[in-house]
Design an enzyme around this catalytic site. Structure first.
Site, PDB file in Angstrom:
ATOM      1  N   GLU A 143       0.812  -1.221   0.000  1.00  0.00           N
ATOM      2  CA  GLU A 143       0.000   0.000   0.000  1.00  0.00           C
ATOM      3  C   GLU A 143       0.850   1.278   0.000  1.00  0.00           C
ATOM      4  O   GLU A 143       0.818   2.079   0.943  1.00  0.00           O
ATOM      5  CB  GLU A 143      -0.963   0.001   1.179  1.00  0.00           C
ATOM      6  CG  GLU A 143      -2.015  -1.078   1.090  1.00  0.00           C
ATOM      7  CD  GLU A 143      -3.020  -1.067   2.222  1.00  0.00           C
ATOM      8  OE1 GLU A 143      -4.054  -1.745   2.098  1.00  0.00           O
ATOM      9  OE2 GLU A 143      -2.771  -0.386   3.246  1.00  0.00           O
ATOM     10  N   GLU A 298      -6.685  -7.782  -1.206  1.00  0.00           N
ATOM     11  CA  GLU A 298      -7.219  -7.754   0.155  1.00  0.00           C
ATOM     12  C   GLU A 298      -8.696  -7.385   0.132  1.00  0.00           C
ATOM     13  O   GLU A 298      -9.120  -6.496  -0.610  1.00  0.00           O
ATOM     14  CB  GLU A 298      -6.492  -6.733   1.035  1.00  0.00           C
ATOM     15  CG  GLU A 298      -5.067  -7.070   1.397  1.00  0.00           C
ATOM     16  CD  GLU A 298      -4.459  -6.060   2.370  1.00  0.00           C
ATOM     17  OE1 GLU A 298      -5.234  -5.382   3.086  1.00  0.00           O
ATOM     18  OE2 GLU A 298      -3.225  -5.942   2.402  1.00  0.00           O
TER      19      GLU A 298
END
Length: 672
Positions: A143, A298
């Site tokens: 991320e 995710e």
């Protein structure tokens, strides 16, 4: 691919956990795990001291049991020894204060020390595991995002700016620094925006965002290079998440596979259609970055632990939301996380395996059911999404819109505008790509450019040619205002779009939240629309310069002036909405436009409110997903194609009955 983030380094004192996890992974139909994401301290407990034995054991165990791994590089969170010895790796915030050790993503992407240390680590991982039978790809860090304002980054920013503008005269002209006498007379005076310093020069702010994005991408390339040579065939990805600070369209060029992390706030309203439509936009965005299937890296199998209200997924929602990703182009469904952490901030975040540690939970059974469905659909892997329509979504434009000061400082609503136009496609089952101004427009019949505030001369020419060749363009208020340096276009708005749209926008009225205007449709207009629709927030006052008025304002001193226009140019047409209109108008407008342009639809049937359809195709068969996010049971008649249920095998399906949170997967002969 079906799996999750797995963090065995948290359980090294519990060797029985790995054995049990393997049993449960097989039971849940999980075949791939993302491992090593935050493992730097476990892999290098002291500088130059490496411990790979536990990772050896993990990957060997995976290989023995038919489970695969996205092997992560561990740079998302560095070990404490590094922060203690090398202060330069710690990020400096907007306020010029250096952070302490802690958190994650708390490092300087420019730091030579950080780049050196992660290169050493990545080289060792690649030498050891790049050809391991369990490893199917590299998961680069985690991320990416955020910016650093340290001296190293300031020097890098000055070098970036100097390389771009060459001379101070060009820099001052591009940033319009004569404003407030902020003219630069030496390159050393240039620094990043600051809350207690320079922050009102919009070109400066925009270039800082561009620099940060390019600096992160440069750092990603360093990480990729460190793992690539050991096995060039092994693909690389990284999990995208927050779109604020990083141009993912440019970042996509550094990756082989796009992956992203999706955490909707399901059940935050009476029905989930608004949330589902927004999530669909992002699925379409990430698929469009490389025009090929992506990885849902995710998602949560149950609740999060950080949303305002961490709702449990209602029965059926796990399967529905997971297959929504597949419907829009995902070739995977993966979760954060496999097993709940025992301590720290994510110990109560949803996971496949709860603290109870067994399979006898509702969440585990939902995951296992989805695993069985996914394992029965190998024919979907690698299939395409047949889109003949596109929405333009540029990071430069988004940054500039949010920085601008003008008609609606209480909320300009860029994202909400984009979502609203995309939802009209979602509601009618029209596949749509989310593209950038620099992308090719070939192959599209319809392009929508909501609030294209930053429109370069080049983009204006491309859109003009698109229309001339027979394409249909839709634009809105607050378009064509500035160019690539965030300076206003001279000669009148909408700048480079003026000829294409056949209008001149003289002023724009910002309405208070309580104010309303209206759009009254002209009789006999080409789209066949009738009646009056509510207008709010932004009302642009336009003059016709060749365009035709399709509807006018109903109120205020500009009542009777054009509010909806169309201009014929070459073989195509360009529509312009001069005011913000509601979902009812957008649904009616695009329904007429879809019929006029003949864009491809997933299903030629009327879809009930809150029910949508998406399609993937391999050229011989179409795979149709019909999804019910309405919050109530729904029924619909299928069109005349020959449908087979992909899960039950039932042939000749003509009607669908969808329960709450229901989904049906169908196949038919290809129609595209």
């Amino acid at each position: 691919m079906h799996g999750a983030d797995y963090n065995p380094e948290q359980w090294l004192k519990y060797p029985e956990v790995l054995k049990e996890d393997i049993r449960l992974m097989k039971l849940a139909g999980c075949n791939v795990m993302a491992v090593g994401i935050f493992s730097w301290a476990a892999l290098e407990p002291a500088e130059g001291v490496f411990n790979f034995e536990w990772m050896d054991n993990l990957l060997n165990t995976f290989a023995e049991n038919g489970i695969y791994a996205w092997l992560a590089t561990p740079s998302g969170a560095r070990p404490a020894w590094m922060s203690q010895k090398y202060k330069e790796v710690l990020r400096v915030e907007y306020n010029r204060v250096r952070n302490l050790h802690g958190m994650r993503h708390n490092h300087c992407y420019t730091s030579p020390v950080y780049r050196e240390k992660i290169t050493i680590m990545n080289n060792k991982l690649a030498e050891r595991y790049a050809s391991h039978p369990a490893v199917i790809g590299w998961h680069i860090s985690n991320e990416f995002g955020g910016d650093c304002h340290c001296d190293l980054c300031q020097d890098a920013f000055r070098a970036w700016v100097k390389n771009k503008y060459k001379t101070l005269d060009e820099l001052n002209h591009a940033w319009w620094t004569h404003f407030w006498a902020h003219t630069y007379t030496d390159w050393s005076q240039v620094e990043s925006p600051a809350p207690h310093g320079e922050n009102a020069v919009h070109g400066h702010n925009l270039d800082w965002r561009r620099f940060v994005s390019e600096q992160i991408i440069d750092y990603i390339n360093v990480e990729v290079a460190a793992v690539r040579d050991a096995n060039p065939e092994l693909p690389v990805t990284t999990n995208m998440h927050a779109i604020d600070g990083l141009d993912y369209r440019k970042m996509a060029k550094a990756l082989d596979v796009i992956s992203w992390d999706s955490y909707p706030t399901w059940h935050d309203q009476k029905d989930d259609s608004q949330q589902a439509a927004m999530v669909a936009f992002y699925h379409d965005l990430y698929r469009s970055l490389q025009k090929k299937p992506f990885v849902l890296m995710e998602s949560t199998p149950s609740s999060t632990n950080w949303q305002a209200a961490s709702k449990l997924k209602q029965p059926g929602m796990h399967k529905l939301s997971s297959l929504q990703a597949v419907a829009h182009g995902a070739d995977s469904v993966q979760y954060f996380q496999w097993r709940k952490s025992r301590g720290s901030s994510e110990k109560l975040h949803g996971a496949v395996v709860d603290h109870a540690g067994h399979e006898n939970t509702r969440v585990f059974q939902d995951v296992a059911e989805l695993g069985r469905t996914l394992s029965s659909l190998p024919q979907l892997v690698g299939t395409d999404t047949p889109s003949e329509a596109a929405i333009i979504f540029d990071w430069d434009n988004r940054w500039a819109v949010k920085d601008s000061q003008g008609p609606r400082n209480c909320g300009i609503g860029y994202e909400s505008t984009v979502y609203a136009h995309h939802r009209a496609f979602w509601e009618q089952g029209v596949p749509v790509d989310i593209i950038g101004s620099e992308d090719s427009f070939d192959g599209y019949k319809l392009i929508v450019a909501p609030m294209l505030y930053l429109c370069s001369e080049e983009t204006g020419k491309k859109l003009e040619q698109f229309v001339k060749k027979g394409g249909t363009l839709v634009t809105t208020y607050w378009s064509g205002i500035v160019g690539e340096t965030d300076n206003a276009h001279l000669g009148g708005f909408p700048g480079p779009l003026r000829k294409t749209l056949g209008i001149w926008a003289e002023e724009i009225d910002g309405l208070f939240d309580y104010e309303r205007n209206g759009l009254a449709l002209e009789g006999g207009n080409r789209l066949g629309l009738k009646g009056t629709y509510e207008a709010r927030e932004l009302c642009e006052l336009v003059h016709l310069e060749g365009a035709e008025s399709l509807g006018v304002y109903t109120d205020d001193f500009y009542a009777g002036r054009p509010a909806l226009t169309v201009n014929s140019l070459g073989k195509g047409r360009a529509y312009h909405m001069a005011t913000r209109l509601g979902a009812d108008f957008l649904l009616d407008f695009y329904s007429s436009l879809f019929a006029e342009t003949g864009v491809y639809k997933a299903l030629d049937s009327e879809l009930p409110a809150g029910v949508t359809a998406q399609v993937r195709t391999d050229g011989e068969h179409d795979y149709l997903f019909v999804m019910n996010f309405s919050g109530q049971a729904a029924e619909l008649e299928l069109d005349g194609a020959v449908y087979t249920d992909l899960e039950s095998g039932e042939a000749g399906v003509t009607k669908l009955a969808l329960p709450v949170n229901g989904i049906r997967l169908l196949s038919r002969p290809a129609q595209a």
